[in-house]
Design a protein around this motif. Structure first.
Motif, PDB file in Angstrom:
ATOM      1  N   GLY A 551     -33.954  -3.314  -4.891  1.00 46.78           N
ATOM      2  CA  GLY A 551     -33.203  -2.446  -4.010  1.00 46.78           C
ATOM      3  C   GLY A 551     -32.042  -3.109  -3.296  1.00 46.78           C
ATOM      4  N   PHE A 552     -31.908  -4.422  -3.444  1.00 44.57           N
ATOM      5  CA  PHE A 552     -30.806  -5.143  -2.818  1.00 44.57           C
ATOM      6  C   PHE A 552     -29.680  -5.343  -3.834  1.00 44.57           C
ATOM      7  CE2 PHE A 552     -34.491  -6.439  -0.310  1.00 44.57           C
ATOM      8  CZ  PHE A 552     -34.003  -6.255   0.984  1.00 44.57           C
ATOM      9  N   ARG A 553     -28.452  -5.269  -3.347  1.00 44.92           N
ATOM     10  CA  ARG A 553     -27.280  -5.451  -4.204  1.00 44.92           C
ATOM     11  C   ARG A 553     -26.415  -6.557  -3.600  1.00 44.92           C
ATOM     12  NH1 ARG A 553     -23.834  -0.961  -4.875  1.00 44.92           N
ATOM     13  NH2 ARG A 553     -23.810  -1.125  -7.156  1.00 44.92           N
ATOM     14  N   LYS A 554     -26.165  -7.587  -4.420  1.00 35.53           N
ATOM     15  CA  LYS A 554     -25.389  -8.730  -3.927  1.00 35.53           C
ATOM     16  C   LYS A 554     -24.293  -9.079  -4.933  1.00 35.53           C
ATOM     17  CE  LYS A 554     -27.306 -12.335  -2.200  1.00 35.53           C
ATOM     18  NZ  LYS A 554     -28.133 -13.556  -2.092  1.00 35.53           N
ATOM     19  N   PRO A 555     -23.146  -9.555  -4.441  1.00 28.88           N
ATOM     20  CA  PRO A 555     -22.112 -10.044  -5.366  1.00 28.88           C
ATOM     21  C   PRO A 555     -22.614 -11.275  -6.119  1.00 28.88           C
ATOM     22  CG  PRO A 555     -21.224  -9.718  -3.165  1.00 28.88           C
ATOM     23  CD  PRO A 555     -22.713  -9.621  -3.049  1.00 28.88           C
ATOM     24  N   GLN A 556     -22.127 -11.433  -7.324  1.00 35.98           N
ATOM     25  CA  GLN A 556     -22.543 -12.552  -8.154  1.00 35.98           C
ATOM     26  C   GLN A 556     -21.391 -12.961  -9.059  1.00 35.98           C
ATOM     27  OE1 GLN A 556     -26.654 -13.075 -10.185  1.00 35.98           O
ATOM     28  NE2 GLN A 556     -25.417 -12.011 -11.681  1.00 35.98           N
TER      29      GLN A 556
END
Length: 773
Positions: A551-556
């Motif tokens: 459920g978490f969205r992070k830049p990569q």
């Protein structure tokens, strides 16, 4: 210092963006995309909407393809007469999807259709006369429609036509000088045609025939068109972009049983499918069956309406893909070992009778990535005495042109700038290698030239967030001629380094600047972990994505390349020395005591440092890398050495024959016990009694010897032919007055610095010496 693998070309910011920016604002699309669009050839306002909002109405008229009307009439005639229509495909993902699209279209108008995908190993690529003959005589084929092949099948097509079996060719591969004598040829680059888009995949051509045949766009086939187009690495611009973008949306609706089953075994979510899903998951699995066996199950999977059959086929394909991965890994390992023995050869020819023919191209690509050399990977067929293989190249070497110099010696040959396939007699290998090497030399081709990597712009770490990446994703689907933007990012520090993957071949880390961090994944860079571990200020180039987990969205950042501009220091002490190896052949090994030369007796360019002199330092500084083999015990020599050292990379092995720091200095109480023992007797024969004394005093033998030497140095005892005698009424002296004691103290301090300090502390100490130049 670590050089980049690629030659980075930073795009200049365009200035004429008013038209694009205005149209973006009209469409409510972030104007930050304007410069990125301009660099991708979208420079007029009327190009913007079709780029972002393609529709089936924007597809080109299929009847603009040469011979289309004639071909449609012939297929319709065959359907009306009940003729048995053969679709002759290919064994890769493009061929499998092409076959399925054509099969479903002809079946929809009531055609009596069957298909054949040639076997890579027994039939070869494209029309095969013997296969045509069998399918006509035994299976009753009355009309043949090729998909994703045919323009080079002169002999087989000539045979079929002579048997009154018409052949319709639909293809997209390079056109030969003379076209085959087929009933009709549908090709986007037909010399007599004027189709507005020349880069359709095989499945794209099949789709255009299906559209013309059905009299409407078969939207339900666009999922297959997207798969074949992405997997075949054709240009993702113009009509291909529209086909893929709409096709991916169709695929998200999950209406094709076979794709649902494949997604389940591959553990992918079709509702979130992207070009990456196709390129890295679906495409390779469809390709795998044709690489190892018969590709026909691929067509059955994509066209079945039986969910049980779909599940069984998907499981089979997953097993084949796993088998393919294992085979590729094993062969690549062997091939890279061979490559190490061929460092002087400009083009690598690697061969084995044990290697699987179906994966040679993949292996060649992996070897090129590791060696940056054109590579031909060959299977030796002992029965025929022939070598059959695939080649891959680098940007600076046209492989087709290079191999053309030996074309007269080859049984079969084809390809283009970056890839080629060939077959020749094994006894011609040495001659072919020699002629190819001569061509490279005479053409003055620079094999060391780096491939260019176009970088869109430099980004500060604080500008990267999920919202920004979502904006970038509107430029997709990404692929050939429309790559995901590459950004240059500078990091003050790399932390949270981890090797990941089953074989620890990948690297995960965080780029940091001040209070900002960015997760980074570097595929096939697991062995580079030590480069980042000891580096300050790393520059990386990569593509941005969003990592979604729980459920978490992070830049990569998906790292493509990196460089480190300042000098580097590496910890190769103890076990770590097995992991850290110099990059180049230009290595100087420095020892500080001649007895330690044995540590590097199998090395070249060993320098014994007793005192630093200008001539020796000039020689050392001609190398790119230096290995500090043992511990420099002379502080002044070490200071002078590092003041004058000018190499890019320094490795610290720091081996010692005796560890002074861990042993430590004897205590005053230990010295006192030894002094009392000596005072109790006139003399001791230490040649034979040393162990007895050690046991009695409970002092380790090496330490005891040191203590005796200190007493001798201070004049407390004399030693003659192994007999230690006490000196009557010696002059009172402190232990620190002994040169031997002082030397031991210095060794402890130097070992503490060079053997037991953190490598960052050593780097700080060296930088301090440089500041005093």
């Amino acid at each position: 210092m670590k050089e980049s693998q690629y030659n980075w070309k930073i795009n200049k910011a365009p200035t004429e963006l008013e038209q694009i920016t205005s149209e973006l604002e009209t469409l409510s699309i972030n104007s930050e995309l304007a410069p990125l669009l301009w660099r991708r050839g979208i420079r007029e306002s009327n190009q913007v909407k079709p780029f972002f909002q393609p529709s089936v109405e924007s597809f080109h008229d299929p009847f603009l393809l040469y011979d289309m009307e004639k071909v449609i009439v012939r297929i319709q005639e065959a359907v009306e007469k009940g003729e048995k229509i053969l679709i002759y495909g290919d064994y890769d993902a493009d061929g499998i999807t092409s076959t399925t699209v054509m099969k479903e279209a002809i079946e929809l108008i009531g055609g009596h259709v069957f298909y054949y995908l040639p076997n890579r190993f027994t039939d070869g690529y494209g029309p095969n006369k013997d296969v045509y003959k069998r399918l006509i005589e035994d299976e009753g084929a009355q009309l043949i429609v090729t998909v994703d092949n045919g323009v080079s099948g002169h002999e087989a097509i000539e045979y079929a036509m002579s048997q009154q079996v018409d052949v319709i060719v639909t293809d997209h591969h390079e056109l030969p000088e003379e076209l085959p004598n087929a009933f009709g040829i549908i090709h986007p680059r037909h010399p007599k045609g004027s189709y507005p888009f020349r880069d359709l995949a095989g499945v794209g051509v099949a789709f255009k025939v299906a559209t013309a045949l059905l009299g409407e766009v078969p939207v339900e086939s666009l999922d297959l068109v997207a798969i074949g187009t992405i997997a075949d690495l054709v240009s993702l611009t113009d009509e291909n972009r529209a086909l893929v973008k709409i096709g991916l949306e169709i695929m998200k609706q999950n209406e094709r049983m076979g794709l649902q089953a494949l997604a389940e075994v591959a553990k992918i979510d079709l509702t979130a499918v992207s070009e990456e899903t196709i390129g890295f998951t679906v495409g390779p699995r469809l390709n795998a069956i044709g690489r190892l066996a018969d590709a026909s199950p691929g067509v059955e999977l994509l066209s079945t309406f039986d969910d049980i059959e779909a599940g069984n086929i998907a499981t089979y394909i997953e097993q084949k893909n796993t088998e393919r991965q294992t085979i590729v890994k094993e062969i690549t390992t062997e091939a890279l070992e061979m490559a190490k023995e061929m460092e002087e050869e400009p083009v690598l020819f690697l061969m084995s009778e044990k290697w699987h023919q179906g994966v040679l191209g993949i292996v060649a690509s992996r070897v090129v990535q590791e060696t940056n050399k054109p590579t031909i990977v060959l299977y030796f067929d002992k029965e025929t005495g022939q070598l059959k293989g695939s080649g891959r190249s680098i940007q600076g070497v046209d492989l087709f042109q290079t191999l053309s110099v030996v074309k007269d010696e080859l049984i079969s040959f084809g390809g283009h700038h970056m890839a080629a396939g060939l077959t020749f007699e094994v006894d011609k290998l040495d001659m072919i290698k020699t002629r190819v090497a001569t061509f490279i030399q005479e053409a003055d081709i620079d094999l060391t030239a780096k491939e260019e990597l176009m970088v869109d712009e430099e980004l500060p770490l604080e500008a990267i967030n999920v919202s920004f990446i979502e904006t970038l994703q509107q430029l997709g689907p990404f692929g050939t001629d429309n790559p995901s933007p590459y950004f240059l990012i500078k990091s003050d520090k790399v932390k949270e380094l981890k090797q990941i993957g089953a074989d620890k071949s990948h690297l995960k880390c965080q780029m940091t600047t001040h209070d900002n961090t960015l997760d980074c994944i570097a595929f096939n860079r697991g062995n580079d972990m030590f480069e980042f571990e000891y580096a300050d200020q790393v520059e990386v180039v990569g593509q941005l994505s969003i990592n979604e987990w729980n459920g978490f969205r992070k830049p990569q950042l998906m790292l493509k390349d990196y460089r480190i501009s300042d000098w580097q220091i590496f910890d190769a002490r103890g076990k770590k020395g097995q992991e850290v190896k110099p990059l180049t052949q230009s290595v100087a090994y420095l020892v500080f005591d001649e007895q330690h030369v044995s540590f590097v007796n199998d090395k070249e360019r060993v320098y014994v440092i007793e005192a630093v002199n200008l001539d020796q330092m000039n020689q050392i500084n001609q190398h790119e890398e230096v290995v500090i083999v043992d511990c420099p015990y002379d502080l002044e020599v070490a200071r002078e050495l590092f003041k004058q050292l000018k190499v890019a990379r320094v490795y610290f092995e720091v081996k010692v024959s005796q560890e002074h720091y861990l042993t430590g200095l004897p205590t005053r109480e230990q010295f006192g016990r030894l002094f009392k023992l000596i005072a109790s007797q006139d003399s001791f024969d230490i040649r034979y009694k040393l162990m007895d004394i050690s046991n009695y005093l409970k002092i380790e033998k090496k330490l005891l010897i040191f203590m005796i030497r200190v007493f001798f140095d201070l004049g407390f005892v004399t030693i003659d032919d192994g007999l230690m005698t006490k000196v009557q009424n010696p002059t009172n002296k402190a232990l620190q007055e002994s040169q031997i004691y002082q030397s031991y103290q210095r060794k402890i301090e130097m070992e503490k610095l060079f053997l037991y300090s953190d490598i960052k502390e050593i780097k700080h100490w060296i930088l301090q010496q440089e500041e005093t130049k």
